[in-house]
Design a protein around this motif. Structure first.
Motif, PDB file in Angstrom:
ATOM      1  N   ARG A  50       0.828  -1.204   0.000  1.00  0.00           N
ATOM      2  CA  ARG A  50       0.000   0.000   0.000  1.00  0.00           C
ATOM      3  C   ARG A  50       0.864   1.256   0.000  1.00  0.00           C
ATOM      4  N   PRO A  51       0.431   2.275  -0.732  1.00  0.00           N
ATOM      5  CA  PRO A  51       1.157   3.549  -0.710  1.00  0.00           C
ATOM      6  C   PRO A  51       1.235   4.089   0.719  1.00  0.00           C
ATOM      7  N   GLY A  52       2.344   4.747   1.032  1.00  0.00           N
ATOM      8  CA  GLY A  52       2.517   5.316   2.353  1.00  0.00           C
ATOM      9  C   GLY A  52       3.334   4.455   3.289  1.00  0.00           C
ATOM     10  N   LEU A  53       3.509   3.198   2.950  1.00  0.00           N
ATOM     11  CA  LEU A  53       4.350   2.332   3.782  1.00  0.00           C
ATOM     12  C   LEU A  53       5.813   2.585   3.451  1.00  0.00           C
ATOM     13  N   GLY A  54       6.697   2.185   4.330  1.00  0.00           N
ATOM     14  CA  GLY A  54       8.132   2.392   4.115  1.00  0.00           C
ATOM     15  C   GLY A  54       8.661   1.677   2.891  1.00  0.00           C
ATOM     16  N   THR A  55       8.002   0.606   2.496  1.00  0.00           N
ATOM     17  CA  THR A  55       8.433  -0.168   1.330  1.00  0.00           C
ATOM     18  C   THR A  55       7.325  -0.191   0.280  1.00  0.00           C
ATOM     19  N   ALA A  56       6.793   0.964  -0.053  1.00  0.00           N
ATOM     20  CA  ALA A  56       5.670   1.050  -0.994  1.00  0.00           C
ATOM     21  C   ALA A  56       6.037   0.511  -2.374  1.00  0.00           C
ATOM     22  N   SER A  57       7.330   0.411  -2.671  1.00  0.00           N
ATOM     23  CA  SER A  57       7.744  -0.132  -3.973  1.00  0.00           C
ATOM     24  C   SER A  57       7.900  -1.655  -3.914  1.00  0.00           C
ATOM     25  N   SER A  58       7.594  -2.237  -2.767  1.00  0.00           N
ATOM     26  CA  SER A  58       7.744  -3.673  -2.558  1.00  0.00           C
ATOM     27  C   SER A  58       6.505  -4.436  -3.020  1.00  0.00           C
ATOM     28  N   MET A  59       6.707  -5.719  -3.320  1.00  0.00           N
ATOM     29  CA  MET A  59       5.626  -6.606  -3.740  1.00  0.00           C
ATOM     30  C   MET A  59       5.712  -7.887  -2.921  1.00  0.00           C
ATOM     31  N   SER A  60       4.565  -8.530  -2.751  1.00  0.00           N
ATOM     32  CA  SER A  60       4.510  -9.830  -2.095  1.00  0.00           C
ATOM     33  C   SER A  60       3.886 -10.836  -3.053  1.00  0.00           C
ATOM     34  N   ALA A  61       4.306 -12.086  -2.938  1.00  0.00           N
ATOM     35  CA  ALA A  61       3.769 -13.170  -3.759  1.00  0.00           C
ATOM     36  C   ALA A  61       3.111 -14.182  -2.828  1.00  0.00           C
ATOM     37  N   TYR A  62       1.803 -14.346  -2.989  1.00  0.00           N
ATOM     38  CA  TYR A  62       1.032 -15.315  -2.215  1.00  0.00           C
ATOM     39  C   TYR A  62       0.722 -16.495  -3.115  1.00  0.00           C
ATOM     40  N   LEU A  63       0.844 -17.699  -2.579  1.00  0.00           N
ATOM     41  CA  LEU A  63       0.550 -18.903  -3.344  1.00  0.00           C
ATOM     42  C   LEU A  63      -0.402 -19.782  -2.560  1.00  0.00           C
ATOM     43  N   SER A  80       7.750 -12.259   0.606  1.00  0.00           N
ATOM     44  CA  SER A  80       7.510 -10.817   0.720  1.00  0.00           C
ATOM     45  C   SER A  80       8.792 -10.026   0.463  1.00  0.00           C
ATOM     46  N   ASN A  81       8.653  -8.708   0.477  1.00  0.00           N
ATOM     47  CA  ASN A  81       9.784  -7.784   0.269  1.00  0.00           C
ATOM     48  C   ASN A  81      10.487  -8.005  -1.064  1.00  0.00           C
ATOM     49  N   ILE A  82       9.697  -8.171  -2.116  1.00  0.00           N
ATOM     50  CA  ILE A  82      10.262  -8.306  -3.457  1.00  0.00           C
ATOM     51  C   ILE A  82      10.437  -6.901  -4.020  1.00  0.00           C
ATOM     52  N   TYR A  83      11.674  -6.433  -4.021  1.00  0.00           N
ATOM     53  CA  TYR A  83      12.020  -5.122  -4.586  1.00  0.00           C
ATOM     54  C   TYR A  83      13.525  -4.965  -4.507  1.00  0.00           C
ATOM     55  N   ALA A  84      14.041  -3.920  -5.100  1.00  0.00           N
ATOM     56  CA  ALA A  84      15.501  -3.734  -5.193  1.00  0.00           C
ATOM     57  C   ALA A  84      16.184  -3.751  -3.830  1.00  0.00           C
ATOM     58  N   GLY A  85      15.528  -3.265  -2.777  1.00  0.00           N
ATOM     59  CA  GLY A  85      16.136  -3.222  -1.445  1.00  0.00           C
ATOM     60  C   GLY A  85      15.883  -4.468  -0.620  1.00  0.00           C
ATOM     61  N   GLY A  86      15.190  -5.440  -1.172  1.00  0.00           N
ATOM     62  CA  GLY A  86      14.896  -6.691  -0.476  1.00  0.00           C
ATOM     63  C   GLY A  86      15.329  -7.852  -1.343  1.00  0.00           C
ATOM     64  N   THR A  87      14.383  -8.715  -1.681  1.00  0.00           N
ATOM     65  CA  THR A  87      14.665  -9.794  -2.622  1.00  0.00           C
ATOM     66  C   THR A  87      14.489  -9.236  -4.027  1.00  0.00           C
ATOM     67  N   PRO A  88      15.560  -9.168  -4.817  1.00  0.00           N
ATOM     68  CA  PRO A  88      15.440  -8.618  -6.174  1.00  0.00           C
ATOM     69  C   PRO A  88      14.419  -9.418  -6.989  1.00  0.00           C
ATOM     70  N   PRO A  89      13.647  -8.747  -7.839  1.00  0.00           N
ATOM     71  CA  PRO A  89      12.602  -9.428  -8.609  1.00  0.00           C
ATOM     72  C   PRO A  89      13.085 -10.648  -9.392  1.00  0.00           C
TER      73      PRO A  89
END
Length: 118
Positions: A50-63, A80-89
């Motif tokens: 969600r916008p406004g969070l510290g990692t708004a550019s992050s994505m999560s994958a649910y299965l 979770s934390n799929i983004y350049a600063g976490g787990t790279p895409p």
């Protein structure tokens, strides 16, 4: 025709991939209804933070493996934390391919998958 790396990886692993689609303002549980309606083995739901969070550019994958009306949160698997600063895409895509192979092998996600792979 170029395909997203995740789709390429799944197809290379011999996994049939349906047509990806977008659900505007979708929540995690929409994957249960989609899985039941389509009748697929695995549903992968990519959700941006969600916008406004510290990692708004992050994505999560649910299965989820073969969701039903009785599906509960512990039936889901999450990356979770799929983004350049976490787990790279690209790395997350490779992890997802391996994870989906395990899901299909053990026919489970969430706690049941964790127990099966111990």
């Amino acid at each position: 025709r170029d395909r997203p790396p995740l789709v390429q990886g799944l197809k290379s692993a011999g996994i049939t991939v349906g047509t990806p689609f977008f659900v505007k303002n979708g929540r995690v549980r929409v994957m249960d209804d989609i899985g039941m309606e389509i009748g697929c083995d695995v549903v992968l739901n990519l959700i941006g933070e969600r916008p406004g969070l510290g990692t708004a550019s992050s994505m999560s994958a649910y299965l989820i493996y073969k969701p039903t009306k009785e599906t509960v949160e512990s039936d889901r698997t999450l990356i979770s934390n799929i983004y350049a600063g976490g787990t790279p895409p690209v790395e997350a895509g490779a992890q997802l391919v391996d994870l989906i192979k395990d899901i299909l092998k053990y026919q489970a996600t969430g706690v049941k998958l964790n127990e099966a792979t111990k």
